[in-house]
Motif scaffolding. Structure first.
Motif, mmCIF file in Angstrom:
data_model
loop_
_atom_site.group_PDB
_atom_site.id
_atom_site.type_symbol
_atom_site.label_atom_id
_atom_site.label_comp_id
_atom_site.label_asym_id
_atom_site.label_seq_id
_atom_site.Cartn_x
_atom_site.Cartn_y
_atom_site.Cartn_z
ATOM 1 N N VAL A 69 107.937 23.413 -11.608
ATOM 2 C CA VAL A 69 109.150 24.034 -12.132
ATOM 3 C C VAL A 69 109.909 24.628 -10.958
ATOM 4 O O VAL A 69 109.296 25.154 -10.032
ATOM 5 C CB VAL A 69 108.773 25.154 -13.137
ATOM 6 N N ASP A 70 111.220 24.510 -10.992
ATOM 7 C CA ASP A 70 112.014 25.086 -9.912
ATOM 8 C C ASP A 70 113.056 26.038 -10.492
ATOM 9 O O ASP A 70 113.752 25.696 -11.445
ATOM 10 C CB ASP A 70 112.697 23.966 -9.118
ATOM 11 N N PHE A 71 113.126 27.239 -9.921
ATOM 12 C CA PHE A 71 114.092 28.233 -10.385
ATOM 13 C C PHE A 71 115.340 28.233 -9.496
ATOM 14 O O PHE A 71 115.533 27.308 -8.660
ATOM 15 C CB PHE A 71 113.417 29.611 -10.427
ATOM 16 N N GLY A 92 116.074 27.915 -14.597
ATOM 17 C CA GLY A 92 115.156 26.973 -13.957
ATOM 18 C C GLY A 92 115.224 25.604 -14.602
ATOM 19 O O GLY A 92 115.938 25.399 -15.585
ATOM 20 N N TYR A 93 114.490 24.649 -14.040
ATOM 21 C CA TYR A 93 114.374 23.314 -14.636
ATOM 22 C C TYR A 93 112.989 22.769 -14.327
ATOM 23 O O TYR A 93 112.339 23.218 -13.380
ATOM 24 C CB TYR A 93 115.461 22.362 -14.108
ATOM 25 N N HIS A 94 112.547 21.809 -15.143
ATOM 26 C CA HIS A 94 111.270 21.167 -14.876
ATOM 27 C C HIS A 94 111.464 20.022 -13.895
ATOM 28 O O HIS A 94 112.292 19.145 -14.112
ATOM 29 C CB HIS A 94 110.638 20.655 -16.173
ATOM 30 N N ILE A 138 118.482 19.412 1.985
ATOM 31 C CA ILE A 138 117.214 20.131 1.873
ATOM 32 C C ILE A 138 117.438 21.377 1.022
ATOM 33 O O ILE A 138 118.582 21.793 0.819
ATOM 34 C CB ILE A 138 116.730 20.608 3.256
ATOM 35 N N GLU A 139 116.338 21.961 0.542
ATOM 36 C CA GLU A 139 116.388 23.294 -0.056
ATOM 37 C C GLU A 139 115.148 24.043 0.409
ATOM 38 O O GLU A 139 114.021 23.610 0.132
ATOM 39 C CB GLU A 139 116.438 23.216 -1.586
ATOM 40 N N ALA A 140 115.342 25.134 1.141
ATOM 41 C CA ALA A 140 114.234 25.925 1.679
ATOM 42 C C ALA A 140 113.811 26.943 0.627
ATOM 43 O O ALA A 140 114.608 27.792 0.204
ATOM 44 C CB ALA A 140 114.678 26.645 2.951
ATOM 45 N N GLU A 141 112.549 26.852 0.194
ATOM 46 C CA GLU A 141 112.095 27.671 -0.932
ATOM 47 C C GLU A 141 110.659 28.153 -0.703
ATOM 48 O O GLU A 141 109.931 27.602 0.115
ATOM 49 C CB GLU A 141 112.107 26.835 -2.226
ATOM 50 N N LEU A 142 110.259 29.155 -1.475
ATOM 51 C CA LEU A 142 108.837 29.508 -1.589
ATOM 52 C C LEU A 142 108.327 28.991 -2.924
ATOM 53 O O LEU A 142 109.045 29.061 -3.934
ATOM 54 C CB LEU A 142 108.629 31.034 -1.564
ATOM 55 N N ASN A 182 110.122 22.305 0.410
ATOM 56 C CA ASN A 182 111.418 21.701 0.696
ATOM 57 C C ASN A 182 111.767 20.801 -0.476
ATOM 58 O O ASN A 182 111.187 19.735 -0.654
ATOM 59 C CB ASN A 182 111.412 20.905 2.006
ATOM 60 N N ASP A 183 112.716 21.254 -1.292
ATOM 61 C CA ASP A 183 113.143 20.515 -2.482
ATOM 62 C C ASP A 183 114.308 19.602 -2.081
ATOM 63 O O ASP A 183 115.469 19.920 -2.285
ATOM 64 C CB ASP A 183 113.558 21.522 -3.567
ATOM 65 N N TRP A 184 113.942 18.444 -1.481
ATOM 66 C CA TRP A 184 114.953 17.475 -1.022
ATOM 67 C C TRP A 184 115.913 17.161 -2.163
ATOM 68 O O TRP A 184 115.471 16.965 -3.301
ATOM 69 C CB TRP A 184 114.261 16.182 -0.569
ATOM 70 N N GLY A 208 118.406 13.262 -8.758
ATOM 71 C CA GLY A 208 118.908 13.795 -7.491
ATOM 72 C C GLY A 208 117.890 14.670 -6.776
ATOM 73 O O GLY A 208 118.088 15.031 -5.612
ATOM 74 N N LYS A 209 116.800 15.037 -7.468
ATOM 75 C CA LYS A 209 115.803 15.906 -6.854
ATOM 76 C C LYS A 209 114.370 15.412 -7.052
ATOM 77 O O LYS A 209 113.448 15.967 -6.456
ATOM 78 C CB LYS A 209 115.908 17.320 -7.432
ATOM 79 N N SER A 210 114.179 14.381 -7.886
ATOM 80 C CA SER A 210 112.803 14.033 -8.265
ATOM 81 C C SER A 210 112.141 13.046 -7.314
ATOM 82 O O SER A 210 110.977 12.714 -7.492
ATOM 83 C CB SER A 210 112.782 13.459 -9.679
ATOM 84 N N SER A 218 110.928 29.114 -6.085
ATOM 85 C CA SER A 218 111.932 30.181 -6.202
ATOM 86 C C SER A 218 113.349 29.667 -6.351
ATOM 87 O O SER A 218 114.237 30.392 -6.771
ATOM 88 C CB SER A 218 111.904 31.029 -4.930
ATOM 89 N N GLY A 219 113.558 28.393 -5.988
ATOM 90 C CA GLY A 219 114.929 27.949 -5.753
ATOM 91 C C GLY A 219 115.307 28.279 -4.317
ATOM 92 O O GLY A 219 114.609 29.039 -3.619
ATOM 93 N N THR A 220 116.383 27.673 -3.886
ATOM 94 C CA THR A 220 116.842 27.811 -2.510
ATOM 95 C C THR A 220 117.001 29.278 -2.129
ATOM 96 O O THR A 220 117.615 30.050 -2.858
ATOM 97 C CB THR A 220 118.199 27.104 -2.354
ATOM 98 N N VAL A 221 116.452 29.610 -0.966
ATOM 99 C CA VAL A 221 116.580 30.972 -0.464
ATOM 100 C C VAL A 221 117.813 31.017 0.446
ATOM 101 O O VAL A 221 117.855 30.329 1.466
ATOM 102 C CB VAL A 221 115.325 31.385 0.326
HETATM 103 CA CA LIG Z 1 115.618 23.625 -5.641
#
Ligand SMILES: [Ca+2]
Ligand SMILES: O=C(O)/C=C/C(=O)CC(=O)CC(=O)O
Ligand SMILES: [Mg+2]
Length: 367
Positions: A98-100, A131-133, A166-170, A198-200, A218-220, A306-309
């Motif tokens: 899951v991504d917030f 968020g999304y799955h 990219i998306e930099a996340e925890l 990294n949520d490319w 676009g993200k999977s 967390s989603g992109t920081v």
């Molecule tokens: Ca993300």
């Protein structure tokens, strides 16, 4: 020493020709836990069985390892293997992913870019962690090459993405499952530790497909994680950022779950951003409370990110779409190159630290 006794993250490693098993990083070595602790749970090729044991076992094991590395060091020494003699693997088997979307600055920036004629923050944003799955099966370990995805880029247009980002996340890794019912207030009981994510993202595919159901292809295609899972106990906690309006009761913070972690994003070895996790609007305990408030159960290996920081400053943004304002304001690299979105051959590395504690890195090359 870096990677010292206060750090001790868990991962899965294999010396050449041997089976993958669980280890702990100490300095530039990995401690072979099955051998050092005589416990079969660490002979598994994933952290899942150990993570399922629960908070007391996590705490006791960490104390035991610290002891093995100090007073029992002569007995332990043979089980410390230099990192350059091992391969690192996927540290755990991902159950659900899951991504917030917890950064106020990131959400405002993306709102301005994707929906320039509307209010940057949608009306729900300050009331719940949106968020999304995502796709658990395409979460890959650091070092895995990432292929540029193809897809629909607009009406009747198909091709390779021109906006690979990219998306930099925890990411937070669930150890202890839950039955149906809310896990609000039980963060420490369920969550084992933290990984870098990294949520490319392919922004052109995303921009065309996402209305009204949210991110999909676009993200999977790939989400990369770091090989070392840092136990929560190792991370300094700070109060969460003030929230207005006050959240509903189930989202009320019962504890300080702000984390004082600074990320660092590099492209081909050059640092382009340092996103601060500390300023995130929604905290990890609130993500967990929201994720389970409808009765959804948790499984060992669930990963929620967390989603992109992104911070307030330009050099604190955790995605290229923000850093380059959707490609209109390229980044200048010191070798004279510029970047809007990623080119084939580019390597992106995200590192993070919390004071003396290192969370390691997640890296991927566009192939
Ligand atoms: Ca993300
Ligand atoms: O606002 C949008 O339409 C899109 C937002 C994102 O792409 C962000 C996302 O995936 C969640 C995050 O990483 O913060
Ligand atoms: Mg992804």
């Amino acid at each position: 020493m870096s990677w010292g006794l206060d750090n001790l993250p868990y991962g899965v490693f294999s010396p050449q020709g041997e089976r993958p098993r669980v280890g702990v990083r100490y300095g530039d070595k990995v401690l072979d836990l099955a051998a050092a602790l005589h416990d079969e749970v660490f002979a598994a090729p994933t952290l899942n069985p150990f993570m399922a044991r629960g908070h007391t076992a996590w705490r006791d094991t960490r104390a035991l390892i610290q002891n093995k590395l100090t007073s029992d060091l002569t007995v332990t020494e043979p089980h410390l293997i230099p990192l350059d003699r091992v391969r690192l693997h996927m540290p755990f088997e991902v159950a659900d992913y899951v991504d917030f979307y917890c950064s106020l600055e990131h959400a405002s920036n993306l709102g301005r870019i994707f929906r320039p004629d509307a209010e940057p923050l949608l009306p729900n944003w300050r009331h719940l962690p949106v968020g999304y799955h995502g796709r658990a099966g395409t979460v890959v370990p650091s070092g895995t090459p990432v292929s540029r995805p193809h897809g629909q880029l607009g009406a009747g247009v198909f091709g390779p993405t021109a906006k690979l980002d990219i998306e930099a996340e925890l990411g937070f890794v669930v150890g202890v499952p839950s039955e149906q019912g809310s896990a609000a207030g039980a963060f420490e009981e369920h969550v084992f530790g933290v990984t870098l994510v990294n949520d490319w993202s392919a922004r052109d595919i995303q921009g065309w497909e996402y209305v009204p159901l949210g991110p999909f292809l676009g993200k999977s295609f790939a989400t990369s994680i770091s090989p070392w899972i840092t136990p929560l106990e190792a991370l300094p906690r700070v109060p969460g950022r003030a929230q207005d309006p006050a959240p509903l009761d189930y989202l009320r913070r019962r504890d300080d779950w702000g984390l004082d972690v600074t990320l660092e994003v590099s492209i081909n070895g050059e640092v382009v951003s340092r996103p601060p996790y500390r300023g995130m609007y929604w905290t990890p305990d609130q993500m967990l409370a929201h994720l389970t408030v409808n009765g959804a159960s948790l499984r060992t290996g669930d990963l929620f990110a967390s989603g992109t920081v992104s911070g307030e400053q330009r050099e604190e943004r955790g995605s290229l779409i923000e850093l380059t304002w959707n490609g209109t304001d390229p980044i200048k690299l010191t070798n004279g190159d510029t970047r809007t979105f990623l080119k084939n051959g580019d390597t992106v590395t995200i590192r993070a630290t919390a004071g003396e504690v290192s969370l390691g890195e997640v890296s991927g090359t566009i192939g």
